[in-house]
Design a protein around this motif. Structure first.
Motif, PDB file in Angstrom:
ATOM      1  N   SER A 215       0.800  -1.221   0.000  1.00 13.30           N
ATOM      2  CA  SER A 215       0.000   0.000   0.000  1.00 13.30           C
ATOM      3  C   SER A 215       0.836   1.275   0.000  1.00 13.30           C
ATOM      4  O   SER A 215       0.287   2.365  -0.135  1.00 13.30           O
ATOM      5  N   ARG A 216       2.126   1.190   0.125  1.00 18.16           N
ATOM      6  CA  ARG A 216       2.980   2.380   0.197  1.00 18.16           C
ATOM      7  C   ARG A 216       3.362   2.866  -1.194  1.00 18.16           C
ATOM      8  O   ARG A 216       4.144   2.234  -1.898  1.00 18.16           O
TER       9      ARG A 216
ATOM     10  N   HIS B 197       6.580   2.245  -4.182  1.00 21.69           N
ATOM     11  CA  HIS B 197       6.322   1.935  -5.593  1.00 21.69           C
ATOM     12  C   HIS B 197       7.171   2.820  -6.497  1.00 21.69           C
ATOM     13  O   HIS B 197       7.760   2.341  -7.471  1.00 21.69           O
ATOM     14  N   TRP B 198       7.228   4.118  -6.176  1.00 17.07           N
ATOM     15  CA  TRP B 198       8.022   5.037  -6.985  1.00 17.07           C
ATOM     16  C   TRP B 198       9.512   4.746  -6.835  1.00 17.07           C
ATOM     17  O   TRP B 198      10.275   4.872  -7.803  1.00 17.07           O
ATOM     18  N   THR B 199       9.929   4.370  -5.641  1.00 15.61           N
ATOM     19  CA  THR B 199      11.327   3.997  -5.436  1.00 15.61           C
ATOM     20  C   THR B 199      11.678   2.767  -6.250  1.00 15.61           C
ATOM     21  O   THR B 199      12.734   2.716  -6.895  1.00 15.61           O
ATOM     22  N   LEU B 200      10.786   1.775  -6.235  1.00 11.91           N
ATOM     23  CA  LEU B 200      11.021   0.562  -7.031  1.00 11.91           C
ATOM     24  C   LEU B 200      11.077   0.899  -8.514  1.00 11.91           C
ATOM     25  O   LEU B 200      11.939   0.379  -9.236  1.00 11.91           O
ATOM     26  N   LEU B 201      10.194   1.772  -8.963  1.00 10.22           N
ATOM     27  CA  LEU B 201      10.192   2.157 -10.375  1.00 10.22           C
ATOM     28  C   LEU B 201      11.507   2.819 -10.765  1.00 10.22           C
ATOM     29  O   LEU B 201      12.126   2.458 -11.772  1.00 10.22           O
ATOM     30  N   SER B 202      11.969   3.775  -9.963  1.00  4.24           N
ATOM     31  CA  SER B 202      13.193   4.499 -10.330  1.00  4.24           C
ATOM     32  C   SER B 202      14.432   3.615 -10.233  1.00  4.24           C
ATOM     33  O   SER B 202      15.265   3.606 -11.141  1.00  4.24           O
ATOM     34  N   VAL B 203      14.547   2.833  -9.164  1.00  4.73           N
ATOM     35  CA  VAL B 203      15.731   1.991  -8.993  1.00  4.73           C
ATOM     36  C   VAL B 203      15.759   0.871 -10.035  1.00  4.73           C
ATOM     37  O   VAL B 203      16.809   0.579 -10.623  1.00  4.73           O
ATOM     38  N   SER B 204      14.610   0.260 -10.287  1.00  2.00           N
ATOM     39  CA  SER B 204      14.596  -0.846 -11.255  1.00  2.00           C
ATOM     40  C   SER B 204      14.790  -0.347 -12.683  1.00  2.00           C
ATOM     41  O   SER B 204      15.447  -1.020 -13.487  1.00  2.00           O
TER      42      SER B 204
END
Length: 193
Positions: free
Chosen positions: A76-77, A81-88
């Motif tokens: 739910s965080r 999600h945005w951190t995962l998007l940018s790092v990945s």
């Protein structure tokens, strides 16, 4: 694609692959590039760049794996999600660049028959082919071993970098689905409702 268990497995896979790339990059640096540098410390740019990008890709894959595992436990965080998007996304691009760089290093080494790998040798009797034995003792390392070791370590490193790029792309898609972006997001939202 966006199941928490699959995302956690993808994160674990990225962590394992990242450690593998990190170890292989360190071994290449310790067993090949220190001899290539020689006394003049003149490492050819393609080998140095491929090694540095390989190590950075391994570190970033570990970070992307950790973020993917955190997201799988905290769905739910939105910040995660945005951190995962940018790092990945960054890791996908870097791992792809690493794959291309390693393929270039392998191609240049095979095409030049390893002549760039024996530049650190101060012998005037350098062979045309790095796999040929040198008769003098002016060379501080075995040229055959350097050539074979470099190729034997670059091929698995190339495969690991390609696998990192695929798994990072998968994490990037999952992050987009969680944010409601893309064609899979609508079906994911309906399934969650």
């Amino acid at each position: 694609l966006a199941e928490p268990r699959r995302l956690m497995r993808t994160g674990l896979g990225l962590i394992v692959l990242g450690h593998g790339s990190l170890v292989l990059g360190a071994i290449v640096h310790g067993s090949v590039l220190r001899h290539v540098a020689g006394a003049r410390r003149a490492v050819t740019p393609e080998y140095a760049a491929a090694n540095v990008v390989s190590v950075c890709s391994g570190l970033l894959s570990i970070a992307a794996g950790i973020v993917a595992i955190l997201v799988s436990h905290n769905l739910s965080r939105a910040a995660l999600h945005w951190t995962l998007l940018s790092v990945s996304l960054l890791n996908c691009l870097l791992s792809t660049a690493c794959s291309v760089g390693l393929a270039l290093a392998v191609a240049l080494t095979v095409h030049g028959r390893g002549t760039h790998l024996v530049r650190g040798c101060n012998s005037s009797a350098l062979p045309v082919d790095a796999r040929a034995a040198i008769a003098t003792n002016d060379c501080p390392f075995n040229t055959t071993r350097i050539y074979d070791t470099a190729l034997a370590l670059w091929f698995p490193s190339l495969l690991l970098a390609a696998a990192e790029a695929v798994l990072s792309g998968r994490c990037c898609l999952v992050a987009l689905v969680f944010q409601g972006i893309g064609p899979c997001a609508h079906s994911y939202g309906k399934e969650q409702v």
